[in-house]
Design an enzyme around this catalytic site. Structure first.
Site, mmCIF file in Angstrom:
data_model
loop_
_atom_site.group_PDB
_atom_site.id
_atom_site.type_symbol
_atom_site.label_atom_id
_atom_site.label_comp_id
_atom_site.label_asym_id
_atom_site.label_seq_id
_atom_site.Cartn_x
_atom_site.Cartn_y
_atom_site.Cartn_z
ATOM 1 N N LYS A 1 45.651 35.165 32.462
ATOM 2 C CA LYS A 1 46.687 35.993 31.849
ATOM 3 C C LYS A 1 47.003 35.581 30.411
ATOM 4 O O LYS A 1 47.687 36.308 29.698
ATOM 5 C CB LYS A 1 47.957 35.960 32.704
ATOM 6 C CG LYS A 1 47.752 36.622 34.063
ATOM 7 C CD LYS A 1 49.034 36.661 34.879
ATOM 8 C CE LYS A 1 48.889 37.538 36.108
ATOM 9 N NZ LYS A 1 48.090 36.905 37.178
HETATM 10 C C1 LIG Z 1 47.446 37.709 38.217
HETATM 11 C C2 LIG Z 1 46.336 37.010 38.901
HETATM 12 C C3 LIG Z 1 45.345 37.706 39.625
HETATM 13 C C4 LIG Z 1 45.398 39.204 39.837
HETATM 14 O O1 LIG Z 1 45.117 39.935 38.688
HETATM 15 P P1 LIG Z 1 45.439 41.511 38.646
HETATM 16 O O2 LIG Z 1 45.096 41.931 37.278
HETATM 17 O O3 LIG Z 1 46.910 41.628 38.944
HETATM 18 O O4 LIG Z 1 44.612 42.169 39.698
HETATM 19 C C5 LIG Z 1 44.293 36.989 40.168
HETATM 20 N N1 LIG Z 1 44.228 35.646 40.057
HETATM 21 C C6 LIG Z 1 45.164 34.940 39.391
HETATM 22 C C7 LIG Z 1 45.036 33.460 39.328
HETATM 23 C C8 LIG Z 1 46.248 35.582 38.788
HETATM 24 O O5 LIG Z 1 47.178 34.863 38.155
#
Ligand SMILES: *Cc1c(COP(=O)(O)O)cnc(C)c1O
Length: 431
Positions: A107
């Site tokens: 993210k």
């Molecule tokens: C947020 C997150 C996801 C999921 O991603 P999306 O875009 O919401 O599908 C998967 N793995 C981790 C470690 C995350 O922090």
């Protein structure tokens, strides 16, 4: 390029407005009016382009004239100062590591891009923008880090007291400056309810410009398409058809991958791997979309019962189920299978996976049963130490803590404790 609300095709806004609003006034998600393919030469020559050049070319049409080209170049150079290695695990299987950013979660890229955009849009504005966000763990750290020191932007993060890991808590409570952590006596759902209520509260909105920083925001969602282009650049010379498997919760990441395909990136198929929260796998089997209350699992960043970005995926395929199923599959896996995979991959290759990456690996393996000659890439979305208790319990040892995490562990936690919506409102009204 304009964006429209998926609830009302007549409601058009610029990229800037879409970023500042987060979500359309009718609660619809913003969606690009049209997506133009990049020139064929871009993909033919992609090996000769830097990550920054790739990101710049891919983002240009979405940003339109709301950010000058030189500024956009500067932004992608500043945000992409770490690597995205593609590590071979087995013949025809590689893992794309997305955890080399400042908070070791994928993210980071979206949070940083959104922070730079919002910082640019706030320049010269007298009115500050407040980013209000609820987190169950990883979002908070990435947002706090991305927005730290951005002028004209205040960040208020709500998290459930005692329900995030120690590392995650440190990442969002020790930075100070324009970042405030509100420690909520309650659950993640309570935090989210409070945030939703604040967005609808006219009294708060009268004197504060509020926006959100979850993957609904186009500035957090779209830059995730870079990962797929970077991986394609590295895997192209292998000369096989590429399949991407993405551990999915709100389905923003995989949806961005499909946008990369729309830009002209050759990809055979996308696999959305989920934990036991299987609303989308169920939809792909039955064509019935039935939101559920989220269940707790060991891959908790994917504990989502009504994935907000799935509607965007449907739109990318013009709501045509046949087209969707030719390009997209979704499978669900239990915690037991996830742990067994973490163990067997460690025993076979000495490779440490976090539970989310392990779910992605399982999804890829399942698809490759029918395409043994495809080249499969699964995304590892967080460093294993971000989910230390599960990793330790599953593998029986504590992995080394990387320096950027060690650094944050020595910081001093600072929070404001709240318990009710009135506490949140009082905080937002007086500060
Ligand atoms: C947020 C997150 C996801 C999921 O991603 P999306 O875009 O919401 O599908 C998967 N793995 C981790 C470690 C995350 O922090």
């Amino acid at each position: 390029m304009k964006f429209y609300s998926l609830n009302n095709p007549e409601h058009h806004v610029s990229f800037k407005e879409a970023v500042i609003n987060g979500i359309a006034p009718d609660r619809g998600l913003y969606f690009p009016e049209q997506i133009q393919s990049l020139p064929a030469a871009f993909f033919e020559e992609i090996e000769s382009l830097s990550d920054q050049e790739i990101a710049y070319s891919a983002m240009l049409q979405f940003v339109g004239d709301t950010i000058p080209p030189e500024k956009l170049r500067e932004i992608v150079h500043q945000m992409l100062d770490f690597d995205f290695p593609l590590v071979t695990l087995e013949e025809n299987i590689a893992v794309l590591e997305l955890f080399h950013g400042p908070t070791m979660a994928f993210k980071d890229v979206g949070a940083r891009f959104m922070a730079y955009c919002l910082g640019y849009f706030s320049e010269g504005n007298r009115e500050e923008v407040t980013v209000l966000v609820a987190t169950s763990g990883d979002t908070g750290g990435a947002v706090a880090n991305g927005f730290l020191g951005v002028k004209g932007v205040q960040v208020v993060i709500l998290y459930p007291s005692g329900k995030v890991s120690e590392i995650q808590e440190k990442q969002l409570t020790t930075l100070g400056q324009n970042i405030t952590a509100l420690e909520v006596t309650g659950t993640f759902d309570d935090c989210q309810q409070m945030v939703k209520k604040a967005f609808l509260d006219k009294e708060i909105r009268k004197h504060r410009k509020l926006t959100s920083a979850n993957s609904i925001n186009v500035a957090r969602w779209l830059p995730q398409l870079f990962y797929f282009l970077f991986a394609f650049k590295k895997a192209k010379s292998i000369g096989k058809e590429i399949v991407f498997a993405v551990p999915s919760g709100n389905f923003g990441n995989i949806c961005a991958g499909i946008v990369a395909q729309k830009l002209g990136m050759p990809a055979r198929h996308f696999v959305a791997a989920t934990n036991s929260n299987d609303v989308v796998p169920h939809f792909m089997r039955t064509r019935q979309y039935q939101p559920k209350v989220a269940k707790s699992t060991i891959s908790n960043a994917m504990d989502v019962g009504d994935p907000s970005n799935f509607v965007r995926i449907l739109n990318l395929f013009d709501n045509d189920f046949t087209m969707l199923s030719q390009n997209f599959s979704s499978y669900s896996f239990s915690d037991k299978a996830t742990k067994a995979t973490m163990k067997s991959i460690y025993n076979s290759y000495g490779y440490l996976m976090d539970p989310h990456g392990a779910v992605g690996y399982l999804g890829l393996k399942k698809y490759l049963e029918n395409c043994p000659d495809c080249y499969g890439i699964f995304l590892e979305t967080a460093h294993p130490v971000k989910f230390l208790p599960v990793v330790e319990e599953t593998l029986g040892f504590v992995p080394d803590i990387p320096p950027q995490i060690q650094k944050v562990m020595t910081g001093k936690k600072s929070t404001i404790q709240i318990a009710t919506y009135d506490d949140l409102k009082a905080y937002l009204s007086k500060n």
